[in-house]
Scaffold this motif. Structure first.
Motif, PDB file in Angstrom:
ATOM      1  N   PRO A 209       0.768  -1.108  -0.146  1.00 22.94           N
ATOM      2  CA  PRO A 209      -0.261  -0.151   0.001  1.00 22.94           C
ATOM      3  C   PRO A 209       0.685   1.277  -0.037  1.00 22.94           C
ATOM      4  N   LEU A 210       1.990   1.325   0.761  1.00 22.56           N
ATOM      5  CA  LEU A 210       2.786   2.463   0.649  1.00 22.56           C
ATOM      6  C   LEU A 210       3.230   2.643  -0.665  1.00 22.56           C
ATOM      7  N   VAL A 211       3.894   1.583  -1.616  1.00 25.07           N
ATOM      8  CA  VAL A 211       4.236   1.872  -2.750  1.00 25.07           C
ATOM      9  C   VAL A 211       3.280   2.434  -3.534  1.00 25.07           C
ATOM     10  N   ILE A 212       2.094   2.270  -3.622  1.00 32.50           N
ATOM     11  CA  ILE A 212       0.965   2.636  -4.361  1.00 32.50           C
ATOM     12  C   ILE A 212       0.761   4.172  -3.934  1.00 32.50           C
ATOM     13  N   VAL A 213       0.604   4.375  -2.700  1.00 34.50           N
ATOM     14  CA  VAL A 213       0.279   5.891  -2.300  1.00 34.50           C
ATOM     15  C   VAL A 213       1.522   6.482  -2.748  1.00 34.50           C
TER      16      VAL A 213
END
Length: 248
Positions: A209-213
């Motif tokens: 999720p951090l990569v996507i954000v």
């Protein structure tokens, strides 16, 4: 789930954010993520964990910049990249972590020096077809080699695209397709070498999720970044990554 301290998870989270930003706004910064993962996880495991996060970020980068790629440049690079990846597979069978880091650090510094020299010599004059082919063979083979052994081809290929004087969107679009294709190509080799593992997949699930954000934030940032600042950031992050690999 692997047992990691709170500080270790915090560092991995930071590295995941860097991965997303490096794919959609600041190429070359990905070497910082390489360094963090290698410091927190065992060397081989860190490579596999990072590879899958890079592929996730590649998917978003391709979706965002798919119309800006220079496919002629990608076709020129393809043969040399395949050779470089295969050489990297062989190298991984014999070299230890120290040799891997030192070799890549020297390559990166050499690439920076060559790129800056080329740009100075070609100032005010266009490069001929022959020089394009030589550059594609050189950077492509080095990029394939470094991406296979340490997921560290970002700085190498950034120097190639910078030398080609791509504007920001063309740079990011061409790089997005390049790494999406190359990273997927590496997966079978990584599985065969035991680099991709089940514990690594669990870490990826937490960090994804951090990569996507970060990838979406990078897209917003790229729309507002001047060309001159973009090029300076690419060079700075490349030098930082190379120096780290040499002294760590």
């Amino acid at each position: 789930m692997p047992e990691l301290t709170g500080w270790a998870w915090a560092l991995l989270a930071l590295a995941a954010v860097v991965v997303g930003l490096s794919k959609t706004a600041v190429p070359g910064a990905g070497t910082i993520a390489v360094a963090i993962f290698a410091a927190v996880l065992p060397a081989r495991q860190s490579t596999g964990v990072l590879l899958l996060l890079l592929i996730l970020a590649d998917l978003f980068a391709v979706a965002m910049y798919r119309r800006h790629a220079d496919w002629k440049a990608l076709v020129r690079l393809a043969p040399a990249v395949v050779v470089g990846v295969l050489l990297g597979v062989v190298f991984l069978w014999f070299a230890d972590d120290v040799w891997v880091k030192r070799t890549i650090g020297v390559i990166l510094l050499g690439v920076i020096a060559i790129t800056l020299l080329r740009r100075r010599l070609q100032a005010g004059a266009g490069a001929d077809t022959g020089s394009h082919r030589i550059a594609a063979a050189t950077y492509g083979s080095l990029g394939g080699f470094t991406t296979m052994v340490a997921n560290a081809a970002g700085p190498v290929m950034s120097m190639y695209f910078l030398a080609a004087r791509f504007e920001v969107k063309a740079f990011l679009g061409t790089a997005a397709w390049f790494f999406a294709i190359v990273n997927v190509f590496k997966v079978p080799f990584s599985i065969g070498l035991g680099i991709i593992t089940v514990p690594g997949l669990l870490i990826d699930l937490v960090l994804a999720p951090l990569v996507i954000v970060a990838a979406f934030f990078g897209r917003w940032l790229a729309d507002r970044m001047p060309q001159q600042l973009f090029e300076k950031l690419v060079i700075v992050f490349t030098i930082v990554g190379a120096v780290y690999l040499l002294v760590s």
